[in-house]
Design a protein around this motif. Structure first.
Motif, short mmCIF file in Angstrom:
data_model
loop_
_atom_site.label_atom_id
_atom_site.label_comp_id
_atom_site.label_asym_id
_atom_site.label_seq_id
_atom_site.Cartn_x
_atom_site.Cartn_y
_atom_site.Cartn_z
N ASP A 311 1.01 -1.23 0.17
CA ASP A 311 0.05 -0.16 -0.04
C ASP A 311 0.78 1.16 0.05
O ASP A 311 1.94 1.35 0.80
N VAL A 312 0.51 2.18 -0.92
CA VAL A 312 1.19 3.60 -1.06
C VAL A 312 0.17 4.65 -0.79
O VAL A 312 -0.76 4.84 -1.28
N VAL A 313 0.34 5.24 0.24
CA VAL A 313 -0.34 6.55 0.70
C VAL A 313 0.30 7.75 0.65
O VAL A 313 1.49 7.88 1.44
N LEU A 314 -0.14 8.73 -0.19
CA LEU A 314 0.48 10.16 0.06
C LEU A 314 -0.59 11.02 0.37
O LEU A 314 -1.70 11.09 -0.21
N THR A 317 -1.14 17.72 3.78
CA THR A 317 -1.54 18.37 5.04
C THR A 317 -1.45 19.76 4.59
O THR A 317 -1.27 20.19 3.46
N ALA A 318 -1.90 20.62 5.70
CA ALA A 318 -1.56 21.99 5.17
C ALA A 318 -0.25 22.49 5.21
O ALA A 318 -0.10 23.34 4.41
N THR A 319 0.88 21.85 5.80
CA THR A 319 1.88 22.18 5.88
C THR A 319 2.93 21.10 5.35
O THR A 319 4.07 21.43 5.06
N HIS A 320 2.67 19.72 5.27
CA HIS A 320 3.62 18.67 4.94
C HIS A 320 2.73 17.75 4.21
O HIS A 320 1.72 17.84 3.68
N LEU A 321 3.81 16.90 3.51
CA LEU A 321 3.49 15.85 2.73
C LEU A 321 3.85 14.46 3.36
O LEU A 321 4.94 14.18 3.60
N GLU A 322 2.82 13.70 3.75
CA GLU A 322 3.00 12.42 4.49
C GLU A 322 2.97 11.26 3.48
O GLU A 322 2.08 11.19 2.62
N ILE A 323 4.00 10.43 3.82
CA ILE A 323 4.21 9.44 2.84
C ILE A 323 4.12 7.89 3.50
O ILE A 323 4.84 7.81 4.55
N HIS A 324 3.52 7.17 3.16
CA HIS A 324 3.54 5.74 3.96
C HIS A 324 3.16 4.68 2.91
O HIS A 324 2.46 4.75 2.17
N VAL A 325 4.59 3.72 3.02
CA VAL A 325 4.34 2.47 1.92
C VAL A 325 4.59 1.30 2.98
O VAL A 325 5.55 1.21 3.72
N THR A 326 3.71 0.49 2.99
CA THR A 326 3.57 -0.68 3.65
C THR A 326 3.23 -2.00 3.01
O THR A 326 2.70 -1.70 2.14
N VAL A 348 15.83 13.12 2.29
CA VAL A 348 14.87 13.88 2.77
C VAL A 348 15.27 14.64 3.85
O VAL A 348 14.55 15.61 4.10
N ALA A 349 16.65 14.51 4.65
CA ALA A 349 16.73 15.38 5.61
C ALA A 349 17.19 16.97 4.96
O ALA A 349 17.03 17.96 5.30
N ALA A 350 17.63 16.78 3.61
CA ALA A 350 17.95 17.97 2.96
C ALA A 350 17.03 18.46 2.42
O ALA A 350 16.88 19.95 2.23
N ALA A 351 15.88 17.83 2.16
CA ALA A 351 14.58 18.64 1.98
C ALA A 351 13.64 19.13 3.34
O ALA A 351 12.76 19.73 3.19
N GLY A 352 14.30 18.85 4.32
CA GLY A 352 13.91 19.35 5.66
C GLY A 352 12.70 18.45 6.29
O GLY A 352 12.00 18.79 6.93
N GLY A 353 12.83 17.10 5.83
CA GLY A 353 11.86 16.14 6.18
C GLY A 353 12.54 14.98 7.21
O GLY A 353 13.80 15.05 7.67
N ASP A 354 11.71 14.01 7.68
CA ASP A 354 12.12 12.98 8.43
C ASP A 354 11.80 11.65 7.75
O ASP A 354 10.63 11.53 7.01
N LEU A 355 12.48 10.65 7.98
CA LEU A 355 12.39 9.36 7.50
C LEU A 355 12.49 8.37 8.29
O LEU A 355 13.22 8.20 9.61
N TRP A 364 6.57 -4.69 6.78
CA TRP A 364 7.69 -3.45 6.79
C TRP A 364 6.94 -2.30 6.33
O TRP A 364 6.04 -2.29 5.62
N ALA A 365 7.32 -1.13 7.07
CA ALA A 365 6.70 0.01 6.80
C ALA A 365 7.91 1.21 6.55
O ALA A 365 8.91 1.32 7.16
N VAL A 366 7.65 2.01 5.74
CA VAL A 366 8.45 3.13 5.39
C VAL A 366 7.47 4.45 5.44
O VAL A 366 6.54 4.42 4.85
N GLY A 367 7.80 5.29 6.23
CA GLY A 367 7.26 6.47 6.30
C GLY A 367 7.98 8.11 6.27
O GLY A 367 9.27 7.51 6.56
N ALA A 368 7.67 9.09 5.86
CA ALA A 368 8.43 10.17 5.71
C ALA A 368 7.29 11.19 5.57
O ALA A 368 6.15 11.07 5.41
#
Length: 376
Positions: A311-314, A317-326, A348-355, A364-368
């Motif tokens: 599953d891929v979810v993008l 939100t008002a200020t962020h893009l939440e990504i979940h791949v499970t 991701v860190a260079a873009a100011g985000g968290d992984l 297994w889950a990957v989120g950003a």
């Protein structure tokens, strides 16, 4: 010098300033008398200064040297002039200072070493008239000090402009190098993604070749398609390495194609859930999001055992893009964060985000989480 509206505006202001100083000189009677030398010198130095504003590094040096030579000749001819004041009108002095600043700012360094000291001396010695004994008076000394201050301002301004230009050039070069490094990482990840699909297809074809030979030909066609896509990806990214731009890199618009390709090569049903809009997402964020999805799908293809869905979810939100791949598979025991995830964390860190990446509730889950940023 590159033409621009700002450059033309600055040149026009300089021309008006020199013309205004020329009118002041005329008002003060600097051009009165039968000898036209002062008027010719004022017009010549002003013209040279305006031409130097458009000249390159070598041209600025040549024009500065010509002005210094002209200043020396003019001073020598007028050194015994009994009239009071400086041998150069205000407009000529301003033109000399302007060209001095241009020489320090944009001149060739080989010319600067010789012409800058000569130009500074030519400007500062104006009050020295006739014999050197003239320096015993207050007015000549004051004139030298004032002109020395003008020379110091011109040289300091030129140095500040030169240092600013050099700093900007270095920053731009560092940014280009960093961007090329990012695209080199993208090249590794994209090609690894395609090659992984080819390897899995080849392994599947080898496993069913004996008892299901009719499945071998479709698998070979999928391998051929994946190879073509890998070559296309390499060509595109090599082109971006020559002239990198986040606007040209794969982004959110290519995520559906990426998921569809994953479905074909892996045989797993990949569910894509887009909760937009994404039109105002910054290019750097868009590219990083694509990288997150691609790396997560590649790892699921390589390491998720017995998985039946991904599953891929993008979610915007008002200020962020939440990504979940499970996925719902079992991670391989030897699976660790590889070079792909390490590079992805940096991107991701260079873009100011968290992984985050690790075991989820059912696999297994990957989120950003990436800031939306602002599209320029």
């Amino acid at each position: 010098m590159r033409f621009s509206t700002r450059t033309a505006a600055c040149w026009l202001v300089a021309a008006c300033a020199l013309a205004g100083l020329g009118l002041v000189d005329l008002r003060l009677g600097e051009f009165s008398g039968d000898d036209p030398l002062r008027l010719v010198w004022a017009v010549a130095t002003s013209a040279v200064a305006l031409v130097a504003a458009w000249a390159g590094p070598l041209g600025v040096g040549v024009l500065s040297a010509a002005q210094v030579l002209g200043a020396a000749v003019t001073w020598w001819v007028t050194r015994h002039d009994p009239s009071t004041g400086l041998p150069f009108p205000l407009s000529a002095t301003a033109a000399l200072l302007g060209v001095l600043a241009l020489l320090v700012w944009r001149g060739d360094h080989r010319w600067m070493a010789f012409v800058v000291p000569a130009a500074a001396v030519a400007i500062m010695v104006q009050p020295v008239r006739g014999d050197l004994d003239d320096l015993s008076g207050f007015r000549p000394v004051l004139g030298v000090l004032v002109l020395s201050l003008g020379v110091a301002v011109a040289v300091t301004g030129g140095l500040a402009a030169r240092l600013t230009a050099t700093t900007r050039a270095r920053q731009a070069e560092r940014a280009r190098v960093a961007q090329r490094v990012e695209f080199a990482r993208d090249l590794h990840d994209f090609v690894a993604h395609h090659v992984t699909g080819m390897v899995v297809r080849a392994q599947g074809a080898a496993a069913v070749a004996d008892h299901r030979p009719e499945l071998v030909l479709p698998a070979l066609r999928e391998i051929e398609r994946a190879g073509t896509e890998a070559v296309d990806a390499m060509r595109r990214l090599v082109g971006l390495l020559r002239a990198p731009s986040d606007d040209e890199a794969p982004g959110l618009a290519e995520v559906p194609t990426l998921v569809e390709r994953f479905r074909r090569t892996s045989g797993l049903p990949g569910a894509l859930d887009l909760r937009g809009p994404f039109t105002d997402v910054a290019p750097m964020t868009s590219t990083a999001a694509y990288r997150v999805v691609m790396e997560a799908l590649t790892n699921a293809h390589k390491h998720a055992r017995d998985a039946t869905t991904v599953d891929v979810v993008l979610h915007r939100t008002a200020t962020h893009l939440e990504i979940h791949v499970t996925d719902n598979g079992r991670p391989a025991p030897e699976h660790r964060d590889g070079f792909g995830l390490r590079g992805l964390r940096e991107r991701v860190a260079a873009a100011g985000g968290d992984l985050s990446a690790g075991p989820g509730p059912h696999g297994w889950a990957v989120g950003a989480s990436l800031p939306i940023g602002a599209r320029g």
